[in-house]
Design a protein around this motif. Structure first.
Motif, PDB file in Angstrom:
ATOM      1  N   GLY A  77       0.826  -1.198   0.000  1.00 30.81           N
ATOM      2  CA  GLY A  77       0.000   0.000   0.000  1.00 30.81           C
ATOM      3  C   GLY A  77       0.867   1.258   0.000  1.00 30.81           C
ATOM      4  O   GLY A  77       2.098   1.187   0.063  1.00 30.81           O
ATOM      5  N   ARG A  78       0.216   2.391  -0.045  1.00 35.27           N
ATOM      6  CA  ARG A  78       0.955   3.665  -0.037  1.00 35.27           C
ATOM      7  C   ARG A  78       1.760   3.828   1.247  1.00 35.27           C
ATOM      8  O   ARG A  78       2.798   4.475   1.256  1.00 35.27           O
ATOM      9  CB  ARG A  78      -0.019   4.827  -0.220  1.00 35.27           C
ATOM     10  CG  ARG A  78      -0.620   4.903  -1.606  1.00 35.27           C
ATOM     11  CD  ARG A  78      -1.549   6.102  -1.772  1.00 35.27           C
ATOM     12  NE  ARG A  78      -2.677   6.115  -0.853  1.00 35.27           N
ATOM     13  CZ  ARG A  78      -3.794   5.407  -1.022  1.00 35.27           C
ATOM     14  NH1 ARG A  78      -3.925   4.617  -2.051  1.00 35.27           N
ATOM     15  NH2 ARG A  78      -4.776   5.477  -0.148  1.00 35.27           N
ATOM     16  N   HIS A  79       1.259   3.251   2.337  1.00 37.49           N
ATOM     17  CA  HIS A  79       1.953   3.286   3.624  1.00 37.49           C
ATOM     18  C   HIS A  79       2.141   1.852   4.115  1.00 37.49           C
ATOM     19  O   HIS A  79       1.265   1.012   3.922  1.00 37.49           O
ATOM     20  CB  HIS A  79       1.159   4.078   4.664  1.00 37.49           C
ATOM     21  CG  HIS A  79       0.900   5.481   4.248  1.00 37.49           C
ATOM     22  ND1 HIS A  79       1.838   6.472   4.341  1.00 37.49           N
ATOM     23  CD2 HIS A  79      -0.207   6.059   3.713  1.00 37.49           C
ATOM     24  CE1 HIS A  79       1.333   7.600   3.893  1.00 37.49           C
ATOM     25  NE2 HIS A  79       0.101   7.377   3.499  1.00 37.49           N
ATOM     26  N   VAL A  80       3.272   1.590   4.751  1.00 34.11           N
ATOM     27  CA  VAL A  80       3.544   0.265   5.302  1.00 34.11           C
ATOM     28  C   VAL A  80       3.719   0.406   6.807  1.00 34.11           C
ATOM     29  O   VAL A  80       4.578   1.154   7.279  1.00 34.11           O
ATOM     30  CB  VAL A  80       4.803  -0.364   4.677  1.00 34.11           C
ATOM     31  CG1 VAL A  80       5.106  -1.708   5.326  1.00 34.11           C
ATOM     32  CG2 VAL A  80       4.633  -0.524   3.169  1.00 34.11           C
ATOM     33  N   LEU A  81       2.870  -0.287   7.545  1.00 32.42           N
ATOM     34  CA  LEU A  81       2.931  -0.309   9.006  1.00 32.42           C
ATOM     35  C   LEU A  81       3.449  -1.672   9.426  1.00 32.42           C
ATOM     36  O   LEU A  81       2.866  -2.706   9.077  1.00 32.42           O
ATOM     37  CB  LEU A  81       1.544  -0.060   9.604  1.00 32.42           C
ATOM     38  CG  LEU A  81       1.433  -0.084  11.124  1.00 32.42           C
ATOM     39  CD1 LEU A  81       2.369   0.933  11.774  1.00 32.42           C
ATOM     40  CD2 LEU A  81      -0.009   0.162  11.550  1.00 32.42           C
ATOM     41  N   GLY A 117      -4.316   1.843   0.771  1.00 35.59           N
ATOM     42  CA  GLY A 117      -3.650   2.826   1.608  1.00 35.59           C
ATOM     43  C   GLY A 117      -2.603   2.282   2.557  1.00 35.59           C
ATOM     44  O   GLY A 117      -1.556   2.887   2.748  1.00 35.59           O
ATOM     45  N   VAL A 118      -2.874   1.133   3.173  1.00 34.24           N
ATOM     46  CA  VAL A 118      -1.996   0.644   4.234  1.00 34.24           C
ATOM     47  C   VAL A 118      -1.762  -0.860   4.078  1.00 34.24           C
ATOM     48  O   VAL A 118      -2.712  -1.623   3.907  1.00 34.24           O
ATOM     49  CB  VAL A 118      -2.593   0.906   5.637  1.00 34.24           C
ATOM     50  CG1 VAL A 118      -1.615   0.501   6.728  1.00 34.24           C
ATOM     51  CG2 VAL A 118      -3.016   2.351   5.796  1.00 34.24           C
ATOM     52  N   THR A 119      -0.504  -1.253   4.166  1.00 36.39           N
ATOM     53  CA  THR A 119      -0.127  -2.659   4.232  1.00 36.39           C
ATOM     54  C   THR A 119       0.376  -2.918   5.641  1.00 36.39           C
ATOM     55  O   THR A 119       1.165  -2.136   6.175  1.00 36.39           O
ATOM     56  CB  THR A 119       0.973  -2.997   3.207  1.00 36.39           C
ATOM     57  OG1 THR A 119       0.459  -2.787   1.889  1.00 36.39           O
ATOM     58  CG2 THR A 119       1.438  -4.438   3.342  1.00 36.39           C
ATOM     59  N   LEU A 120      -0.088  -4.009   6.249  1.00 38.40           N
ATOM     60  CA  LEU A 120       0.322  -4.381   7.602  1.00 38.40           C
ATOM     61  C   LEU A 120       1.265  -5.574   7.521  1.00 38.40           C
ATOM     62  O   LEU A 120       0.927  -6.602   6.918  1.00 38.40           O
ATOM     63  CB  LEU A 120      -0.906  -4.735   8.450  1.00 38.40           C
ATOM     64  CG  LEU A 120      -0.643  -5.104   9.906  1.00 38.40           C
ATOM     65  CD1 LEU A 120       0.000  -3.938  10.657  1.00 38.40           C
ATOM     66  CD2 LEU A 120      -1.944  -5.527  10.580  1.00 38.40           C
ATOM     67  N   GLU A 121       2.454  -5.422   8.113  1.00 40.31           N
ATOM     68  CA  GLU A 121       3.453  -6.483   8.051  1.00 40.31           C
ATOM     69  C   GLU A 121       4.027  -6.766   9.439  1.00 40.31           C
ATOM     70  O   GLU A 121       4.266  -5.839  10.206  1.00 40.31           O
ATOM     71  CB  GLU A 121       4.596  -6.086   7.121  1.00 40.31           C
ATOM     72  CG  GLU A 121       4.176  -5.936   5.682  1.00 40.31           C
ATOM     73  CD  GLU A 121       5.326  -5.583   4.765  1.00 40.31           C
ATOM     74  OE1 GLU A 121       6.410  -5.226   5.267  1.00 40.31           O
ATOM     75  OE2 GLU A 121       5.134  -5.663   3.548  1.00 40.31           O
ATOM     76  N   PRO A 122       4.272  -8.053   9.726  1.00 40.84           N
ATOM     77  CA  PRO A 122       4.997  -8.384  10.953  1.00 40.84           C
ATOM     78  C   PRO A 122       6.489  -8.236  10.691  1.00 40.84           C
ATOM     79  O   PRO A 122       6.957  -8.421   9.568  1.00 40.84           O
ATOM     80  CB  PRO A 122       4.642  -9.856  11.177  1.00 40.84           C
ATOM     81  CG  PRO A 122       4.452 -10.388   9.786  1.00 40.84           C
ATOM     82  CD  PRO A 122       3.860  -9.245   8.989  1.00 40.84           C
ATOM     83  N   VAL A 123       7.221  -7.861  11.708  1.00 38.06           N
ATOM     84  CA  VAL A 123       8.676  -7.788  11.606  1.00 38.06           C
ATOM     85  C   VAL A 123       9.220  -8.393  12.892  1.00 38.06           C
ATOM     86  O   VAL A 123       8.571  -8.305  13.934  1.00 38.06           O
ATOM     87  CB  VAL A 123       9.160  -6.339  11.366  1.00 38.06           C
ATOM     88  CG1 VAL A 123       8.812  -5.431  12.509  1.00 38.06           C
ATOM     89  CG2 VAL A 123      10.616  -6.275  11.032  1.00 38.06           C
ATOM     90  N   TYR A 124      10.369  -9.027  12.816  1.00 33.98           N
ATOM     91  CA  TYR A 124      10.831  -9.803  13.964  1.00 33.98           C
ATOM     92  C   TYR A 124      11.963  -9.156  14.733  1.00 33.98           C
ATOM     93  O   TYR A 124      12.709  -9.827  15.383  1.00 33.98           O
ATOM     94  CB  TYR A 124      11.110 -11.240  13.536  1.00 33.98           C
ATOM     95  CG  TYR A 124       9.799 -11.890  13.195  1.00 33.98           C
ATOM     96  CD1 TYR A 124       9.003 -12.431  14.176  1.00 33.98           C
ATOM     97  CD2 TYR A 124       9.316 -11.853  11.897  1.00 33.98           C
ATOM     98  CE1 TYR A 124       7.757 -12.961  13.877  1.00 33.98           C
ATOM     99  CE2 TYR A 124       8.078 -12.381  11.589  1.00 33.98           C
ATOM    100  CZ  TYR A 124       7.306 -12.935  12.586  1.00 33.98           C
ATOM    101  OH  TYR A 124       6.079 -13.437  12.291  1.00 33.98           O
ATOM    102  N   CYS A 125      12.081  -7.878  14.686  1.00 29.70           N
ATOM    103  CA  CYS A 125      12.834  -7.056  15.618  1.00 29.70           C
ATOM    104  C   CYS A 125      13.110  -5.716  14.968  1.00 29.70           C
ATOM    105  O   CYS A 125      13.608  -5.646  13.848  1.00 29.70           O
ATOM    106  CB  CYS A 125      14.149  -7.686  16.085  1.00 29.70           C
ATOM    107  SG  CYS A 125      14.854  -6.737  17.467  1.00 29.70           S
ATOM    108  N   LEU A 126      12.770  -4.678  15.677  1.00 32.79           N
ATOM    109  CA  LEU A 126      13.061  -3.315  15.226  1.00 32.79           C
ATOM    110  C   LEU A 126      14.204  -2.708  16.024  1.00 32.79           C
ATOM    111  O   LEU A 126      14.558  -1.560  15.829  1.00 32.79           O
ATOM    112  CB  LEU A 126      11.810  -2.433  15.334  1.00 32.79           C
ATOM    113  CG  LEU A 126      10.704  -2.777  14.351  1.00 32.79           C
ATOM    114  CD1 LEU A 126       9.428  -2.012  14.700  1.00 32.79           C
ATOM    115  CD2 LEU A 126      11.144  -2.471  12.930  1.00 32.79           C
TER     116      LEU A 126
END
Length: 159
Positions: A77-81, A117-126
């Motif tokens: 999407g336009r934004h990635v959360l 508008g928004v893509t939701l993704e898991p990430v495994y450490c920020l």
């Protein structure tokens, strides 16, 4: 939102990227990053071109794309959360936060809202373990994300 790019254009643009970066030591990852930067994802049509140009098998290129979570095989999407799913964030309420954000957006991980508008993704450490739970919106990190901050992030992404 679907973006259509002619297959020939993808191949030609991919070849140009490979030509610019092929002489780096270990060029596959930089090439894949650049391809994703160009198209917003790594198109299936790019992988055989990269494999041929680098004298790799298609399986090797595909394996790298699917191994690393930051590479996408479809447009975002336009934004990635991104929400951190690592242990520190989970121990500080990350699961509840994820459920709250999913409900606010009406989507699950690896999905994009219907308006694109928004893509939701898991990430495994920020890397914000001391400030858990953490999130990232369009490359900007947020620590100690609570329900209010989550709602603000979703509202910002929906603009």
């Amino acid at each position: 939102m679907t973006i259509h790019i002619a297959e020939g254009d993808i191949a030609a643009r991919t070849r140009a990227i490979v030509a610019d970066l092929r002489f780096l030591e270990g060029p596959l990852l930089p090439i894949l990053h650049e391809v994703q930067q160009e198209f917003g994802y790594v198109p299936q049509e790019s992988m055989p071109v990269i494999a041929e140009e680098l004298n790799l098998s298609r399986a090797e290129v595909h394996g790298v794309v699917t191994f690393y979570h930051d590479y996408r095989d479809h447009p975002a999407g336009r934004h990635v959360l991104k929400l951190c799913r690592a242990e520190a964030c989970q121990s500080m309420g990350g699961d509840a936060l994820a459920e709250r954000v999913k409900a606010l957006l009406g989507i699950d991980f690896h999905q994009t809202t219907l308006d694109g508008g928004v893509t939701l993704e898991p990430v495994y450490c920020l890397g914000l373990c001391a400030c858990a739970p953490a999130a990232m919106l369009d490359g900007e990190v947020y620590g100690r994300v609570d329900d209010q901050t989550a709602a603000e992030l979703v509202a910002e992404a929906r603009r």
